[in-house]
Design an enzyme around this catalytic site. Structure first.
Site, PDB file in Angstrom:
ATOM      1  N   HIS A   1      -2.760  -1.295  -4.611  1.00  0.00           N
ATOM      2  CA  HIS A   1      -4.539  -1.209  -4.538  1.00  0.00           C
ATOM      3  C   HIS A   1      -4.854   0.164  -4.609  1.00  0.00           C
ATOM      4  O   HIS A   1      -4.248   1.399  -4.149  1.00  0.00           O
ATOM      5  CB  HIS A   1      -4.994  -1.871  -3.500  1.00  0.00           C
ATOM      6  CG  HIS A   1      -4.587  -1.414  -2.155  1.00  0.00           C
ATOM      7  ND1 HIS A   1      -5.478  -0.276  -1.598  1.00  0.00           N
ATOM      8  CD2 HIS A   1      -3.767  -1.652  -1.197  1.00  0.00           C
ATOM      9  CE1 HIS A   1      -5.041  -0.027  -0.588  1.00  0.00           C
ATOM     10  NE2 HIS A   1      -4.153  -0.684  -0.133  1.00  0.00           N
TER      11      HIS A   1
ATOM     12  N   SER B   1       0.841  -1.058   0.341  1.00  0.00           N
ATOM     13  CA  SER B   1      -0.011   0.043  -0.017  1.00  0.00           C
ATOM     14  C   SER B   1       0.669   1.260   0.074  1.00  0.00           C
ATOM     15  O   SER B   1       1.511   1.565  -0.804  1.00  0.00           O
ATOM     16  CB  SER B   1      -0.901  -0.052   1.340  1.00  0.00           C
ATOM     17  OG  SER B   1      -1.922   0.962   1.249  1.00  0.00           O
TER      18      SER B   1
END
Lengths: 242, 85
Positions: free
Chosen positions: A144, A121
């Site tokens: 993501h 992330s």
């Protein structure tokens, strides 16, 4: 004379006591004592990157109020010539993560990052922010889209705000690594890689193949690279003076 | 009881205020440490926050080691004379 011997005996006793308590507490014995003098410092980004809300103490967190002053201190201290950034993070707050990444990117001293277990992330921008990045064979990085944990988007403005925030992350990563914007967005929005979620979990060698990370390697390679960059930096400075 | 929710866990089950007070950051020998109070009136090291790798080799800075509260300072400058002028 008698008194002196008594004192030394007492000292011996307390020393033994200390050693015994250390073994009881952590099951470890004394490690070699060294002089606190090193030209390479290391910064560990572990656990969750804590943002504006303080997480309860059972969470392992990296706090920006700790990390940012440390980076300032590293920039200022003339004895420190290089910085090794060790990442094993699940991600966390976008703003805090970007703040740390920007601090590392603007550091004048050579920096090398190494992703050990995971750099997920918001750990991705931090990993690529350094001059040279390494990832171990088994480490992974999850790419993501940005989301607000649990909160529902109510108005279109919230969506636009999120989209802008995401754009900042994409721009930072593409600027500081060799990955193209198309490829990064493709990984970010691909379906079927993460169960019931959008994104991709990139494993070590793949991260290098996509151009996200510079090289697969462990701590020895990272240290070698850092020393090489320090030498380059020094010779560059010498030329400037001449 | 099973609770299905989209809210994050730390928002649904918020930790009590005293949970946060258990741990604090102090400086000891000019090195930042995350510590918790021990029953003996000492601080017990939870995490060494230094970036100097050599500080991690010293026995007295290892997690689990205790030091008296009196030697801990709120910031690294309290030991310097110029700060207290």
């Amino acid at each position: 004379m008698e008194k002196e011997s008594y004192i030394s005996e007492e000292k011996q006793e307390t020393k033994e006591e200390q050693a015994a308590s250390a073994i009881q507490q952590l099951g470890q014995t004394n490690v070699p004592q060294m002089t606190p003098d090193t030209n390479i410092h290391c910064l560990t980004i572990v656990g969750q990157i804590e943002g504006h809300i303080q997480l309860p103490p059972q969470n392992k967190t990296t706090k920006y109020e700790h990390v940012i002053p440390q980076i300032v201190a590293i920039e200022q201290n003339q004895n420190i010539e290089g910085l090794l950034v060790i990442l094993n993070t699940v991600g966390g707050d976008v703003e805090a993560g970007l703040a740390i990444a920007e601090m590392l990117a603007s550091l004048s001293k050579p920096t090398v990052s190494i992703v050990l277990g995971g750099g997920h992330s918001i750990g991705v921008p931090i990993a690529v922010s350094c001059d040279y990045s390494f990832i171990t064979e088994t480490a992974t990085m999850t790419i993501h889209p940005i989301r607000l944990t649990g909160l529902v988007i109510g108005v279109p403005q919230t969506f636009e705000y999120l989209d802008k925030m995401q754009e900042r992350v994409v721009r930072f990563v593409t600027k500081h690594s060799k990955i193209t914007e198309e490829k990064f967005k493709e990984l970010m929005f691909s379906k079927g890689n993460l169960t019931r979620d959008i994104g991709t979990n990139v494993v070590g060698p793949d991260a290098v193949r996509y151009g996200l990370i510079d090289e697969v390697g462990g701590v020895s390679k990272a240290m070698d690279k850092l020393r090489e960059l320090i030498e380059l930096n020094k010779s560059g400075e010498r030329k400037m003076i001449q | 009881m099973i609770l299905y929710t989209i809210m994050p866990e730390h928002l649904v089950f918020q930790a009590a205020a005293e949970e946060y007070e258990k741990q604090t950051t102090v400086y000891y020998d000019g090195i930042p440490f995350l510590v918790q109070k021990a029953e003996t009136g000492e601080y017990e090291i939870v995490r060494n926050l230094s970036t100097n790798p050599l500080h991690f080799l010293e026995q007295k800075y290892a997690p689990g080691t205790r030091f008296p509260m009196s030697v801990a300072t709120r910031n690294e400058f309290l030991l310097h004379s110029w700060y207290n002028k």
